[in-house]
Design an enzyme around this catalytic site. Structure first.
Site, PDB file in Angstrom:
ATOM      1  N   ASP A   1     -32.043   2.303 -48.343  1.00 20.90           N
ATOM      2  CA  ASP A   1     -30.860   3.077 -49.050  1.00 20.90           C
ATOM      3  C   ASP A   1     -31.418   3.861 -50.027  1.00 20.90           C
ATOM      4  O   ASP A   1     -32.032   4.782 -49.255  1.00 20.90           O
ATOM      5  CB  ASP A   1     -31.370   1.481 -50.629  1.00 20.90           C
ATOM      6  CG  ASP A   1     -29.718   1.100 -51.099  1.00 20.90           C
ATOM      7  OD1 ASP A   1     -28.965   1.762 -51.260  1.00 20.90           O
ATOM      8  OD2 ASP A   1     -29.375   1.019 -50.267  1.00 20.90           O
TER       9      ASP A   1
ATOM     10  N   ASP B   1     -38.928   8.652 -46.736  1.00 17.45           N
ATOM     11  CA  ASP B   1     -38.149   9.186 -46.878  1.00 17.45           C
ATOM     12  C   ASP B   1     -37.591   9.903 -45.952  1.00 17.45           C
ATOM     13  O   ASP B   1     -38.240  10.719 -45.807  1.00 17.45           O
ATOM     14  CB  ASP B   1     -38.309  10.006 -48.334  1.00 17.45           C
ATOM     15  CG  ASP B   1     -37.423  10.876 -48.988  1.00 17.45           C
ATOM     16  OD1 ASP B   1     -35.599  10.728 -48.455  1.00 17.45           O
ATOM     17  OD2 ASP B   1     -37.469  11.239 -49.825  1.00 17.45           O
TER      18      ASP B   1
ATOM     19  N   ASP C   1     -33.878  15.165 -54.819  1.00 16.44           N
ATOM     20  CA  ASP C   1     -35.210  14.157 -55.549  1.00 16.44           C
ATOM     21  C   ASP C   1     -35.862  15.497 -55.557  1.00 16.44           C
ATOM     22  O   ASP C   1     -35.508  16.740 -54.974  1.00 16.44           O
ATOM     23  CB  ASP C   1     -35.905  13.150 -54.262  1.00 16.44           C
ATOM     24  CG  ASP C   1     -36.308  14.316 -53.433  1.00 16.44           C
ATOM     25  OD1 ASP C   1     -36.607  14.871 -53.070  1.00 16.44           O
ATOM     26  OD2 ASP C   1     -37.255  12.805 -52.813  1.00 16.44           O
TER      27      ASP C   1
ATOM     28  N   HIS D   1     -29.251   2.829 -57.178  1.00 17.70           N
ATOM     29  CA  HIS D   1     -28.931   1.486 -56.442  1.00 17.70           C
ATOM     30  C   HIS D   1     -29.391   1.006 -55.584  1.00 17.70           C
ATOM     31  O   HIS D   1     -29.576  -0.202 -55.178  1.00 17.70           O
ATOM     32  CB  HIS D   1     -27.486   2.719 -55.122  1.00 17.70           C
ATOM     33  CG  HIS D   1     -26.941   1.387 -53.945  1.00 17.70           C
ATOM     34  ND1 HIS D   1     -27.662   0.912 -52.890  1.00 17.70           N
ATOM     35  CD2 HIS D   1     -25.256   0.926 -54.234  1.00 17.70           C
ATOM     36  CE1 HIS D   1     -26.850   0.339 -52.375  1.00 17.70           C
ATOM     37  NE2 HIS D   1     -25.531   0.014 -52.978  1.00 17.70           N
TER      38      HIS D   1
ATOM     39  N   VAL E   1     -25.902  -7.768 -35.669  1.00 15.57           N
ATOM     40  CA  VAL E   1     -25.442  -7.163 -37.224  1.00 15.57           C
ATOM     41  C   VAL E   1     -25.050  -8.879 -37.987  1.00 15.57           C
ATOM     42  O   VAL E   1     -23.937  -8.603 -37.943  1.00 15.57           O
ATOM     43  CB  VAL E   1     -25.488  -5.855 -37.654  1.00 15.57           C
ATOM     44  CG1 VAL E   1     -25.595  -5.652 -39.517  1.00 15.57           C
ATOM     45  CG2 VAL E   1     -26.198  -5.063 -36.952  1.00 15.57           C
TER      46      VAL E   1
ATOM     47  N   ASP F   1     -19.166 -12.009 -40.777  1.00 15.56           N
ATOM     48  CA  ASP F   1     -19.832 -13.058 -40.739  1.00 15.56           C
ATOM     49  C   ASP F   1     -20.275 -13.931 -41.492  1.00 15.56           C
ATOM     50  O   ASP F   1     -19.431 -15.038 -41.422  1.00 15.56           O
ATOM     51  CB  ASP F   1     -21.266 -12.053 -39.617  1.00 15.56           C
ATOM     52  CG  ASP F   1     -21.501 -11.535 -38.797  1.00 15.56           C
ATOM     53  OD1 ASP F   1     -20.620 -12.435 -37.613  1.00 15.56           O
ATOM     54  OD2 ASP F   1     -22.671 -10.265 -38.470  1.00 15.56           O
TER      55      ASP F   1
ATOM     56  N   SER G   1     -21.926  -4.200 -50.886  1.00 15.94           N
ATOM     57  CA  SER G   1     -23.724  -3.287 -51.841  1.00 15.94           C
ATOM     58  C   SER G   1     -24.361  -4.528 -52.227  1.00 15.94           C
ATOM     59  O   SER G   1     -25.843  -4.807 -51.179  1.00 15.94           O
ATOM     60  CB  SER G   1     -24.356  -2.772 -51.891  1.00 15.94           C
ATOM     61  OG  SER G   1     -23.520  -1.305 -50.998  1.00 15.94           O
TER      62      SER G   1
END
Length: 899
Positions: free
Chosen positions: A336, A363, A372, A394, A505, A528, A572
């Site tokens: 994320d 990262d 960043d 998030h 997934v 799903d 999310s």
């Protein structure tokens, strides 16, 4: 000057053609026709947060030439309202982007509403670019003042309420301004419980009176420091670490003859912060005993930011009884935007569960997307937040739903003992590249001659097309035993969004508080299962507040980011609920993999639907069903659970605009479940009717309860709570409580967040700033905004609502203080598809983008537990509106904050 009726008529027509200009010249024909589907570039709907109202004479409305409202504006019993007041008229001079814009005089706003005994109304002030002025909130019964409070030039929420001697009834609220600067504010109340205007604030943690933890800018030993501290300021009690001291307030600091209070302690600490030799000063918070599950955490059932609704919706309390280890020993990688904080000092609710030390390579964000301090891949997955738009952390929010620790402070995650592995793959605005994601997926799978780095990977990201390399990377990870869970997408479409749509997934759609597909959630063959993602435009569980998922985050306070809890919505937010339940399951059965979990899902062992011996049906909205954590953990539990009675649904929501009746299935958990005997079934609320229920003495493993709402027994617009209590006995006497929430709905059509400016923004910055390319406006109709942009016809001058082909950021918001900026604190804001997680929209010639959906709500920053005496000062500069040049064409202003 236009009268109100003429202005509204003119405004509505202008909205339809998308050509709002200064209404002083409105009256003649514009020469434009209304847009038709054949000439639309982008169109859509903006939903409005539940209970939202707007000040009828805000600064934007007064800027159209209308007069301040003469009487009191009526309000419902539960609401959140944004308003504007100013003691005088003038022009903005302090803000570089708003300089020259006029602001109108509106010294006071008056509202009328019905109040219950004990009900409070909260006011949260927000400064404008001109600075801050004091606001006064007064509660009146006729002309008699019941209570009055002032903000004292501080952006701190204040409240008024009915005292024990005041009867319930109709009262008047008055908000008054004093001082030179115009002000924005938010009023809010809930008849169910207290709701701060800051909406997602921490609870009021207890701390020791007359004590503070003080960090000195220069270390000193106790003797030297004690001699240097001026008398009357602070008294050293104990050195906790080099330069960190427990300080006592001197006796003379307290008011004569009075013991130190919480407020006097905070005033003393504020004074300490001003000292040049003090780096920081915070209250000495009292520790609490460790709680066994998230149910015992302070935020679990907090009326403002509670996690109860989305955890009970998936039957999590049952899962925590079955899986008492809380996912201990299972590692969940959160791919994320990173994690708020820094290595060894993450968000205090997450730090204990973050893998320590972090391995190198966490990262993966390439320099073109990074925001960043060190652009490009590195070994620090710290989350900086967004440079522009809503400051949403998030990845921190997602991680908190999975594994925020049970520590007696704040809230907790579903798998509260699982290990978190933050893997940063998204940068500014939640954007990144498939190449970065591919590198991260390969890394987390582990070296060929080693072990995997995570057991579960949460992917609350998407919007990618099918790519064979990504498919291969996920297949490789699956072969190594990794379970992948991904968000289905937030575009309210059936379009397949990858990685969620890949085989191997688990693709998760989002539901609201009633278990209904959220307005923004993707759906279709690739889904799903479903989990709580929230929906700010709904109150599905009828608790008087919008359905948002609460979790760990950070907010900009006093110019810097501070840890908080906030509520967000999106698929999310749904995906981490599934990842966390899978972590609970793997904590009980480490051998679980995708193949076994998928078979269990199809057999109905992981969801709330009851399929008996048959294969469960699959739908385009919820897939194989809504996640049930209790059933999921039981399916892999070796423990003997033979007489634990549970309810499906776990929470019953009834409303006059939804279902008036509900059936509840009581079932004894366990493959070898034993019969239980019902002692009693009862409910005390007069607005609920038990149509049928098991009688005293009935025995078995399954029972049915049928419940009906009696809406005429409820006050309009007020949510009520009660519980159906089932007393039963098996090996021992037990009690099952089934929450029931009822509401007689009146809110939807009345929702209004003020005139909205809808902008298409160039996603590529120019000299570090962003440019608005096209703009239109919308008024609330039946609780929603409708908007449309037209294709650029190539004829000069280009109109403000014409958009050339290209990719854009879509945002919308109100300009309640008329400073030419939207999305500032105290104003409404929406970003497509979800605030803080911008996705670009591509405009192509001859290919209209229609049925776009967003949700707008008021920006109201939070206060953190660690800095409860500090107050929010958001640094975001807002999105700037387009102005006309003297030649009649577009003169776009640059918007946003520097990157």
């Amino acid at each position: 000057m236009l009268d109100n009726a003429q202005a509204v008529k003119c405004l509505r027509y202008s909205v339809l053609v998308g050509l709002i200009t200064a209404l002083g010249g409105c009256g003649g024909s514009s020469g434009d026709s209304e847009p038709t589907p054949a000439n639309i570039a982008i169109s859509g709907t903006i939903d409005i947060e539940t209970g939202t109202r707007v000040d009828a004479d805000d600064g934007d409305t007064l800027g159209l030439g209308l007069r301040p409202l003469a009487g009191a504006q009526p309000l419902p019993r539960e609401f959140i309202l944004a308003g504007y007041v100013s003691a005088s008229a003038g022009k903005y001079v302090s803000g570089s982007q708003s300089s020259g814009n006029p602001y109108a005089a509106d010294p006071s706003d008056n509202f009328s509403m019905d109040l219950r005994k004990g009900q409070s109304v909260y006011l949260q002030p927000f400064s404008t670019s001109e600075g801050s002025s004091e606001l006064t909130l007064t509660l009146l019964s006729g002309s008699r003042v019941v209570e009055t409070v002032a903000t004292s030039n501080q952006p701190k929420p204040v409240e008024v309420s009915l005292s024990a001697g005041e009867p319930a009834g109709t009262y008047r609220l008055q908000v008054e301004a004093s001082g030179p600067a115009p002000m924005l504010y938010i009023l809010s109340t809930s008849a169910v419980g207290s709701v701060l205007a800051t909406s997602f604030a921490w609870p009021d943690h207890d701390f020791a009176p007359a004590e503070a933890i003080v960090v000195l800018k220069q270390n000193a030993d106790q003797v030297a420091m004690g001699s240097a501290v001026p008398q009357g300021s602070m008294e050293p009690e104990e050195e906790l670490a080099p330069g960190v001291w427990l300080m006592k307030a001197p006796a003379q600091a307290a008011k004569a003859g009075q013991s130190p209070t919480k407020e006097s302690t905070l005033e003393w600490i504020r004074a300490l912060k001003q000292r040049p030799d003090v780096a920081s000063a915070t209250p000495n918070y009292k520790m609490r005993a460790m709680a066994s599950t998230p149910v015992n955490e302070p935020l679990y059932d907090n009326p403002s930011v509670g996690q109860q609704w989305h955890y009970e919706l998936i039957n999590a309390p049952i899962a925590w009884q079955i899986a008492g280890t809380g996912g201990d020993g299972v590692t969940v990688a959160v791919m994320d935007t990173g994690l708020y904080g820094a290595p060894d000092n993450w968000h205090s609710e997450l730090n204990a569960n973050v893998v320590q030390p972090l391995p190198v390579g966490t990262d993966f964000v390439s320099a073109q997307f990074d925001n960043d301090d060190m652009p490009g891949p590195d070994n620090n997955p710290s989350e900086p937040g967004n440079s522009i738009g809503s400051r949403v952390f998030h990845g921190t929010h997602v991680a908190g739903t999975i594994a925020a620790a049970v520590n007696g402070v704040g809230g907790a995650g579903v798998a509260y003992n699982a290990s978190l592995l933050p893997v940063r793959v998204l940068g500014e605005g939640g954007t990144g590249s498939s190449a970065d994601l591919l590198a991260a997926l390969r890394w987390v799978a582990g070296p060929a001659n080693g072990s995997r780095r995570a057991d579960i990977v949460n992917l609350s990201l998407g919007g990618l097309p099918f790519q064979q390399p990504l498919r291969d990377a996920i297949r490789y990870g699956t072969d190594r035993g990794i379970v992948f869970v991904a968000a289905a997408g937030n575009s309210a479409s059936t379009r397949a969004s990858y990685p969620a749509a890949y085989e191997n997934v688990f693709s998760v759609s989002a539901v609201d508080g009633a278990g209904v597909l959220a307005s923004y959630s993707n759906y279709g063959d690739s889904i799903d299962l479903a989990a709580p993602g929230g929906d700010a435009s709904r109150d599905g569980n009828a608790d008087g507040r919008s359905d948002l998922v609460s979790s760990t985050s950070a907010s900009v306070i006093n110019g810097g980011a501070r840890e908080t809890y906030i509520g967000l919505q999106g698929t999310s937010m749904a995906a981490p609920h599934v990842s966390a339940v899978f972590a609970l399951m793997k904590g009980l059965d480490p051998g679980l993999d995708y193949t076994r979990l998928n078979a269990m899902l199809r057999a109905g062992e992981l969801t709330s639907q009851d399929c008996g011996r048959e294969m469960c049906p699959k739908t385009d909205t919820l897939g194989w069903g809504l996640l049930d954590a209790g059933k999921s953990t039981l399916a892999v539990s070796n423990a003997t659970v033979t007489d634990l009675l549970t309810a499906a649904p776990a929470v019953v929501s009834l409303s006059s605009e939804g279902g008036l009746s509900a059936s509840v299935k009581l079932r004894v958990y366990g493959s070898n479940s034993a019969s239980v005997t019902i002692n009693s079934v009862s409910v005390e609320a007069p607005w609920v009717l038990l149509d049928s229920a098991p009688a005293s003495g009935d025995s078995g493993t399954e029972f049915d309860i049928n419940i009906t709402l009696l809406p005429e027994a409820l006050d309009a617009g007020i949510s009520e709570r009660t519980t159906v209590v089932v007393e039963y006995r098996g090996a021992e006497s037990r009690q099952l409580e089934i929450p029931v929430i009822g509401q007689r709905i009146t809110d939807q059509q009345a929702r209004d967040a003020g005139r909205h400016f809808v902008l298409l923004v160039d996603p590529q910055p120019r000299n570090g700033l962003y440019t608005t390319v096209a703009q239109t406006t919308a008024l609330a109709e039946n609780g929603q905004y409708q908007f449309a942009f037209l294709p650029d016809d190539g004829v000069e001058p280009r109109q403000r609502n014409e958009v050339p082909p290209g990719s854009y950021i879509l945002v919308a918001g109100s300009d309640l203080d008329n400073d030419g900026l939207i999305c500032l604190a105290g104003e409404a804001c929406a970003e497509y598809p979800v605030a803080g997680l911008r996705e670009e929209i591509t405009v192509q010639a001859g290919k209209p983008v229609i049925e776009v959906r967003m949700t707008t709500s008021y920006s109201r920053p939070s206060i953190s537990a660690a800095t409860s005496d500090m107050l929010p000062r958001p640094g975001f500069k807002g999105y700037s509106l387009i102005e006309w040049s003297s030649e009649g064409g577009i003169d776009p202003k640059q918007i946003g904050a520097e990157r």
